[in-house]
Design a protein around this motif. Structure first.
Motif, short mmCIF file in Angstrom:
data_model
loop_
_atom_site.label_atom_id
_atom_site.label_comp_id
_atom_site.label_asym_id
_atom_site.label_seq_id
_atom_site.Cartn_x
_atom_site.Cartn_y
_atom_site.Cartn_z
N GLU B 89 0.82 -1.21 0.00
CA GLU B 89 0.00 0.00 0.00
C GLU B 89 0.85 1.26 0.00
O GLU B 89 0.34 2.36 -0.07
CB GLU B 89 -0.92 0.02 1.24
CG GLU B 89 -1.78 -1.22 1.40
CD GLU B 89 -3.05 -1.13 0.60
OE1 GLU B 89 -3.35 -0.04 0.07
OE2 GLU B 89 -3.75 -2.15 0.48
N LEU B 90 2.15 1.05 0.13
CA LEU B 90 3.06 2.20 0.08
C LEU B 90 3.95 2.11 -1.15
O LEU B 90 5.14 1.81 -1.08
CB LEU B 90 3.93 2.24 1.35
CG LEU B 90 3.22 2.56 2.67
CD1 LEU B 90 4.15 2.36 3.85
CD2 LEU B 90 2.67 3.98 2.65
N SER B 100 -5.09 4.49 -2.20
CA SER B 100 -4.76 5.04 -0.89
C SER B 100 -5.45 6.38 -0.68
O SER B 100 -5.98 6.67 0.39
CB SER B 100 -3.25 5.23 -0.75
OG SER B 100 -2.62 3.97 -0.73
N GLU B 159 -1.98 3.46 7.91
CA GLU B 159 -2.86 4.56 7.50
C GLU B 159 -2.22 5.92 7.78
O GLU B 159 -2.30 6.84 6.97
CB GLU B 159 -4.23 4.46 8.18
CG GLU B 159 -5.08 3.33 7.65
CD GLU B 159 -6.49 3.33 8.23
OE1 GLU B 159 -7.21 2.34 8.02
OE2 GLU B 159 -6.89 4.31 8.89
N SER B 162 0.59 6.51 5.34
CA SER B 162 0.03 6.73 4.02
C SER B 162 -0.46 8.18 3.86
O SER B 162 -0.20 8.83 2.84
CB SER B 162 -1.12 5.75 3.79
OG SER B 162 -1.70 5.93 2.54
#
Lengths: 193, 193
Positions: B89-90, B100, B159, B162
DNA sequence: GTCTATAGGGGGATAGAC
DNA sequence: GTCTATCCCCCTATAGAC
């Protein structure tokens, strides 16, 4: 102070906490502050100006309630101060809720509004350095790079937990427990071996 | 598939990543998708309909890229899978950025829109349990409560990082390093002693 | 299903009096 | 410094042709 200007900023924090940055209507803000829309534009130029100054305002306010203590309160050790500074943002009081909600909104808005980024980055940096300094007092032998990384994680964790709390997915007590556990984990990672 | 409808949703994901949920303009979406505004309203009824379908679309897509692997790729160990699921997710790719950004917008919107909370809480729970299960495979002796807490922290940290990445305050490489360090720290905390 | 054209209104921002 | 009044743009949503 408590100047007229401050009254507007206090009102802005309340409105943002209630409606979000996207839901902030200058007219509603004016009503909340008990002034006219014209006056708001006179002081803050435009909508972005309102937002920027509100960010600054809530930031100063957060600094106050996380650092100021009673005049004859016993001085805190670094470990206690560290927990204070991170756990005080997870309290279900009107002021903290306002600050956290407004901070989260501004963070989310900055993703799409470059005008907000610089202020936000600067405020974040100050906060990270403050936490890193406290970590350094608890673990004097730890290298600066590790302290910085731990501080960045702890503050980012704090923001993540805060958002979950505010968006209704996490009870405040549990959020506090998780935060305390995170501090614990980072401090063990910084232990001399 | 790849129907006209899907083209609009893909365009919507791009526009939301660029402008945010609050910044989405139906006209801009129409231009991005190469159709008229009228057609969009024909398909999705109103602005909220567009948002709802887009968020569903994005969710399905995220599930795909975090779980599906090549047919003859070597099977991953639990530790690797854990890192995959959190580090994927990064990444600075268009699709991940879109997802994201949309997720962050959804989280931030839920603070002020109770209607979004339930879906969000459910999706979060699934994610936390998935991470907790993987942690349990790496540390089979750890008690369930500790695994759950570590998973909640790691996903919340994810989160938080992000958001900082997307709001321009954190380079993607550094965010990944911090995330990896967080996994490391939580795993040491779960070590048998 | 897809387009063009436009209504309708909300809300940011300003002018000008006091 | 503060207010009232208002402009006008932008953006959602619909009507109606093809």
């Amino acid at each position: 102070m408590a100047s007229r200007n401050t009254r507007i900023l206090e009102a802005a924090a309340r409105v943002i906490a209630r409606r979000g940055v996207r839901g902030l209507r200058v007219e509603e803000l004016a009503a909340e502050a008990g002034v006219s829309t014209g006056l708001i534009y006179y002081h803050f130029k435009d909508r972005t100006g309102i937002l920027r100054h509100t960010l600054e305002f809530i930031n100063d306010r957060a600094e106050r309630y996380t650092t100021v203590r009673g005049p004859d309160a016993p001085p805190l050790g670094p470990r206690e101060e560290l927990e204070q500074i991170l756990l005080l943002e997870l309290q279900d009081t009107a002021e903290v809720r306002e600050n956290s909600a407004a901070w989260g909104e501004l963070r989310a808005s900055a993703v799409f509004d470059p005008a907000l980024r610089e202020d936000l980055a600067r405020a974040t940096l100050v906060w990270v350095q403050e936490v890193a300094a406290l970590l350094g007092q608890v673990r004097p032998m730890a290298p600066a790079a590790k302290l910085a990384a731990a501080a960045e994680r702890l503050t980012a964790l704090m923001e993540g937990l805060s958002m979950r709390w505010l968006s209704g997915g996490l009870a405040i007590d549990h959020a506090r427990t998780l935060m305390a556990g995170g501090i614990e984990a980072e401090l063990s990672g910084l232990e001399p071996r």
